[in-house]
Scaffold this motif. Sequence first.
Motif, mmCIF file in Angstrom:
data_model
loop_
_atom_site.group_PDB
_atom_site.id
_atom_site.type_symbol
_atom_site.label_atom_id
_atom_site.label_comp_id
_atom_site.label_asym_id
_atom_site.label_seq_id
_atom_site.Cartn_x
_atom_site.Cartn_y
_atom_site.Cartn_z
ATOM 1 N N VAL A 66 -1.887 8.399 -31.963
ATOM 2 C CA VAL A 66 -3.134 7.793 -31.499
ATOM 3 C C VAL A 66 -2.880 6.325 -31.210
ATOM 4 O O VAL A 66 -1.894 5.741 -31.673
ATOM 5 N N LYS A 67 -3.773 5.729 -30.419
ATOM 6 C CA LYS A 67 -3.728 4.279 -30.254
ATOM 7 C C LYS A 67 -5.032 3.686 -30.738
ATOM 8 O O LYS A 67 -6.100 4.289 -30.625
ATOM 9 N N VAL A 68 -4.941 2.491 -31.313
ATOM 10 C CA VAL A 68 -6.118 1.807 -31.806
ATOM 11 C C VAL A 68 -6.724 1.033 -30.642
ATOM 12 O O VAL A 68 -6.041 0.276 -29.951
ATOM 13 N N THR A 69 -8.019 1.252 -30.396
ATOM 14 C CA THR A 69 -8.657 0.721 -29.194
ATOM 15 C C THR A 69 -9.732 -0.327 -29.456
ATOM 16 O O THR A 69 -10.028 -1.134 -28.583
ATOM 17 N N VAL A 70 -10.333 -0.313 -30.643
ATOM 18 C CA VAL A 70 -11.434 -1.238 -30.942
ATOM 19 C C VAL A 70 -11.334 -1.691 -32.390
ATOM 20 O O VAL A 70 -11.053 -0.881 -33.278
ATOM 21 N N TYR A 71 -11.558 -2.993 -32.593
ATOM 22 C CA TYR A 71 -11.714 -3.524 -33.954
ATOM 23 C C TYR A 71 -13.127 -4.077 -34.073
ATOM 24 O O TYR A 71 -13.527 -4.975 -33.325
ATOM 25 N N VAL A 91 0.235 2.860 -30.865
ATOM 26 C CA VAL A 91 -0.034 1.897 -29.793
ATOM 27 C C VAL A 91 -1.197 0.989 -30.178
ATOM 28 O O VAL A 91 -2.219 1.455 -30.676
ATOM 29 N N ILE A 92 -1.020 -0.312 -29.942
ATOM 30 C CA ILE A 92 -2.108 -1.278 -30.064
ATOM 31 C C ILE A 92 -2.626 -1.544 -28.655
ATOM 32 O O ILE A 92 -1.883 -2.014 -27.785
ATOM 33 N N PRO A 108 1.508 -1.781 -38.830
ATOM 34 C CA PRO A 108 2.288 -0.746 -39.524
ATOM 35 C C PRO A 108 3.580 -0.402 -38.778
ATOM 36 O O PRO A 108 3.697 -0.641 -37.576
ATOM 37 N N LYS A 109 4.507 0.160 -39.507
ATOM 38 C CA LYS A 109 5.806 0.515 -38.930
ATOM 39 C C LYS A 109 5.724 1.690 -37.967
ATOM 40 O O LYS A 109 6.696 1.981 -37.265
ATOM 41 N N THR A 110 4.587 2.367 -37.922
ATOM 42 C CA THR A 110 4.417 3.478 -36.978
ATOM 43 C C THR A 110 4.205 2.984 -35.545
ATOM 44 O O THR A 110 4.417 3.729 -34.592
ATOM 45 N N VAL A 111 3.796 1.734 -35.388
ATOM 46 C CA VAL A 111 3.493 1.198 -34.053
ATOM 47 C C VAL A 111 4.769 1.033 -33.239
ATOM 48 O O VAL A 111 5.773 0.496 -33.712
ATOM 49 N N GLN A 112 4.710 1.508 -31.981
ATOM 50 C CA GLN A 112 5.846 1.415 -31.070
ATOM 51 C C GLN A 112 5.583 0.474 -29.905
ATOM 52 O O GLN A 112 6.521 -0.031 -29.293
#
Length: 206
Positions: A66-71, A91-92, A108-112
Amino acid sequence: IISANLALAICAGVAVAASGCGCEQPNKNTSVTTSNSSGPGYKIEPTKPDFEEGDFSFYRLNDKEVKVTVYKGSSKNVEIPSTVNGANVTVIEANLFQNSDIESVKIPKTVQEIQKYAFSGCQKLKEIAIPEGVRTIGVNAFWNCKNLTKVTLPTTLKKLEWNAFSATGITSIVIPESDNLSALSEKVFFQCASLTEVSIPITITK
């Protein structure tokens, strides 16, 4: 190690970096629907996130990512989750924290991938540690973070895009030695007036 004068020559310019025309194009999170009214003939409606957790919204890329889309939070010290609903956050999203007043963020280390303008204009952000696992830092990702003085880059990095850290307050930077990264994009440290020390490994060939 590049001398202070050479680093400044590389990074401090008189031209003003352009941030774009201000035009926004629909992306994959936006649906376009036609209209039979006498209006312009279409309307653009933002697609609802696939799911939300805590202060974040997410878009599913596939069964495992998943990618984070909104904070939506108010905390100035942000920690991005590594997994949501059994899927890794990889994904950020572009513009996610743009011009926000966050002071720190834990990635996090999962982010590419950190997409374009993700942290641009975050004036209170002073340091950032890009974790191992990140492969791409997008165009203008940290542009105009004027108080960002300390940056740590991972050996997994494959693309450091145009203007990624331009107009920041970094004073020194170490490009990690790695077979993954062989070139630096144009103006990656443009207008970094305080940058006096750059360490470039022999693996960087252009």
